[in-house]
Design an enzyme around this catalytic site. Sequence first.
Site, mmCIF file in Angstrom:
data_model
loop_
_atom_site.group_PDB
_atom_site.id
_atom_site.type_symbol
_atom_site.label_atom_id
_atom_site.label_comp_id
_atom_site.label_asym_id
_atom_site.label_seq_id
_atom_site.Cartn_x
_atom_site.Cartn_y
_atom_site.Cartn_z
ATOM 1 N N ASP A 163 0.747 -1.363 -0.006
ATOM 2 C CA ASP A 163 0.274 -0.477 0.274
ATOM 3 C C ASP A 163 0.899 1.048 0.208
ATOM 4 O OD1 ASP A 163 -2.474 -1.496 0.315
ATOM 5 O OD2 ASP A 163 -1.681 -1.923 2.389
ATOM 6 N N HIS A 191 -4.691 -3.484 6.189
ATOM 7 C CA HIS A 191 -4.987 -3.913 5.255
ATOM 8 C C HIS A 191 -6.268 -4.001 4.111
ATOM 9 C CE1 HIS A 191 -3.377 -5.397 1.391
ATOM 10 N NE2 HIS A 191 -3.797 -5.892 1.449
HETATM 11 P P1 NAX Z 1 -2.013 -18.012 -4.192
HETATM 12 O O1 NAX Z 1 -3.931 -18.747 -4.364
HETATM 13 O O2 NAX Z 1 -2.104 -18.143 -6.134
HETATM 14 O O3 NAX Z 1 -1.793 -18.910 -3.752
HETATM 15 C C1 NAX Z 1 -1.432 -19.363 -2.282
HETATM 16 C C2 NAX Z 1 -1.382 -20.485 -1.535
HETATM 17 O O4 NAX Z 1 -0.837 -21.022 -0.982
HETATM 18 C C3 NAX Z 1 -0.906 -21.754 -2.886
HETATM 19 O O5 NAX Z 1 -0.269 -22.629 -3.365
HETATM 20 C C4 NAX Z 1 -1.691 -22.755 -1.610
HETATM 21 O O6 NAX Z 1 -1.659 -24.156 -2.608
HETATM 22 C C5 NAX Z 1 -0.741 -22.183 -0.677
HETATM 23 N N1 NAX Z 1 -1.752 -22.312 0.355
HETATM 24 C C6 NAX Z 1 -2.745 -22.344 1.006
HETATM 25 N N2 NAX Z 1 -2.941 -22.922 2.136
HETATM 26 C C7 NAX Z 1 -1.816 -23.066 2.479
HETATM 27 C C8 NAX Z 1 -1.372 -23.877 4.090
HETATM 28 N N3 NAX Z 1 -1.999 -23.333 5.280
HETATM 29 N N4 NAX Z 1 0.145 -23.752 4.082
HETATM 30 C C9 NAX Z 1 1.389 -23.246 3.021
HETATM 31 N N5 NAX Z 1 0.743 -22.761 1.874
HETATM 32 C C10 NAX Z 1 -0.904 -23.030 1.909
HETATM 33 O O7 NAX Z 1 -2.207 -16.943 -4.211
HETATM 34 P P2 NAX Z 1 -1.243 -15.596 -4.103
HETATM 35 O O8 NAX Z 1 -1.640 -14.800 -5.112
HETATM 36 O O9 NAX Z 1 0.001 -16.175 -3.569
HETATM 37 O O10 NAX Z 1 -1.921 -14.803 -2.521
HETATM 38 C C11 NAX Z 1 -1.067 -15.117 -1.521
HETATM 39 C C12 NAX Z 1 -2.335 -14.109 -0.473
HETATM 40 O O11 NAX Z 1 -1.726 -13.341 0.007
HETATM 41 C C13 NAX Z 1 -3.305 -14.288 -0.011
HETATM 42 O O12 NAX Z 1 -3.983 -14.293 1.160
HETATM 43 C C14 NAX Z 1 -3.750 -12.613 -0.604
HETATM 44 O O13 NAX Z 1 -5.118 -12.145 -0.040
HETATM 45 C C15 NAX Z 1 -2.461 -11.994 0.216
HETATM 46 N N6 NAX Z 1 -1.875 -10.813 -0.785
HETATM 47 C C16 NAX Z 1 -1.486 -9.877 0.348
HETATM 48 C C17 NAX Z 1 -1.250 -8.969 -0.003
HETATM 49 C C18 NAX Z 1 -1.172 -7.419 0.630
HETATM 50 O O14 NAX Z 1 -0.308 -5.910 0.251
HETATM 51 N N7 NAX Z 1 -0.438 -7.744 2.397
HETATM 52 C C19 NAX Z 1 -0.738 -8.283 -1.203
HETATM 53 C C20 NAX Z 1 -1.266 -9.313 -2.594
HETATM 54 C C21 NAX Z 1 -2.064 -9.696 -1.740
HETATM 55 O O15 NAX Z 1 -3.738 -10.047 -2.167
#
Ligand code: NAX
Length: 331
Positions: A163, A191
Amino acid sequence: MKASQKAPLHVCVTGAAGNIGYALVFRLASGDCYGKDQPIVLHMLEIPTGMKALEGVAMELSDCAFPLLHGMVLTDDLNTGFDGVNQAFLVGSRPRTKDMNRADLIKANGPIFVGQGKAIAARAASDVRVIVVGNPCNTNALIAMHAAKGVSPDRFHAMTRLDENRAKAQIATKAGVLPGDVTNVGIWGNHSDTMYPDYVHAKIGGRPATEIIPEESWFQGDFLKTVATRGKAIIEARGASSAASAASAAIDHMAALSNGTPEGQFTSMGVCSDGQYGVPKGLIFSYPVAACNGEWKIVEGLEHGAFAQQKIAATTAELVSERETVADLLG
Ligand code: NAX
């Protein structure tokens, strides 16, 4: 010191096969976070269904022949994933589906961070530092911090640097300067779209940004709206959520924590409040923070006008309500 002379840092990335994980691990392995003389061992944690894709990620990492990558641990076991880890990027979590509201997402993801917090307490190195990226990141960090008994709460952070970077980019474009000329843009609160990007204390080339852009209506209107809704705009344009920019922000956050913020400057980190600026104690709240050698300090004494106070009150209320939603996970 030569790369081979430093002991490797053990760095864990959860959800390493996901969008952000895929963008993050290559930057970590190439030395973008900890320096070109600091070897690392990457611990990549996935859920069982992600393990096959993770093997592919590891094959590509191997094919890069990164001199600093001294080892990889691929696992779906929490204790193995966090064993001896100095730095942890908690990225993996369940994405929000169409039928889910924010409270549903909080409930669905909360338990993940209980398990990870416990494993960090049981297995991580004594100097562990944790950044939570997976959403809702402030409240997930709160859950992990509570679950990690015996680990100091100051080790748990939530990421609001994306952000901040988005806000800096908007200000730089408006002023016709480079993003690096814009400093001291503090993100306050959650966030989420309630966050408050503080333009009043922002600087351009060391001067108040509001002197160079004397348009309060732009700051309070288009600027705030663009920063708050940037994630949605990227999904619309790219057909996928922010990944490389999120990974870059996570690196900026952990690099700032390790290397420190320049004198007189601050960055934004979601950290455990001790009541500063009237925020309830114990919330993971994004503040302007100055950092040095892995330690951080909330910047105090910044004054807020009525507009900022109202925005900060709203984002605080949202975080208090999220904390109530997960009260049963904060044992
Ligand atoms: P993806 O769905 O592409 O990847 C998530 C990965 O995590 C997958 O490979 C899945 O198998 C794995 N996963 C799920 N549960 C798990 C667990 N218990 N232990 C280990 N691995 C696990 O999501 P992606 O685009 O990479 O986003 C990841 C997270 O970042 C989401 O929650 C998203 O909302 C968050 N974000 C946070 C941001 C921030 O500024 N704080 C911005 C970007 C993003 O939106």
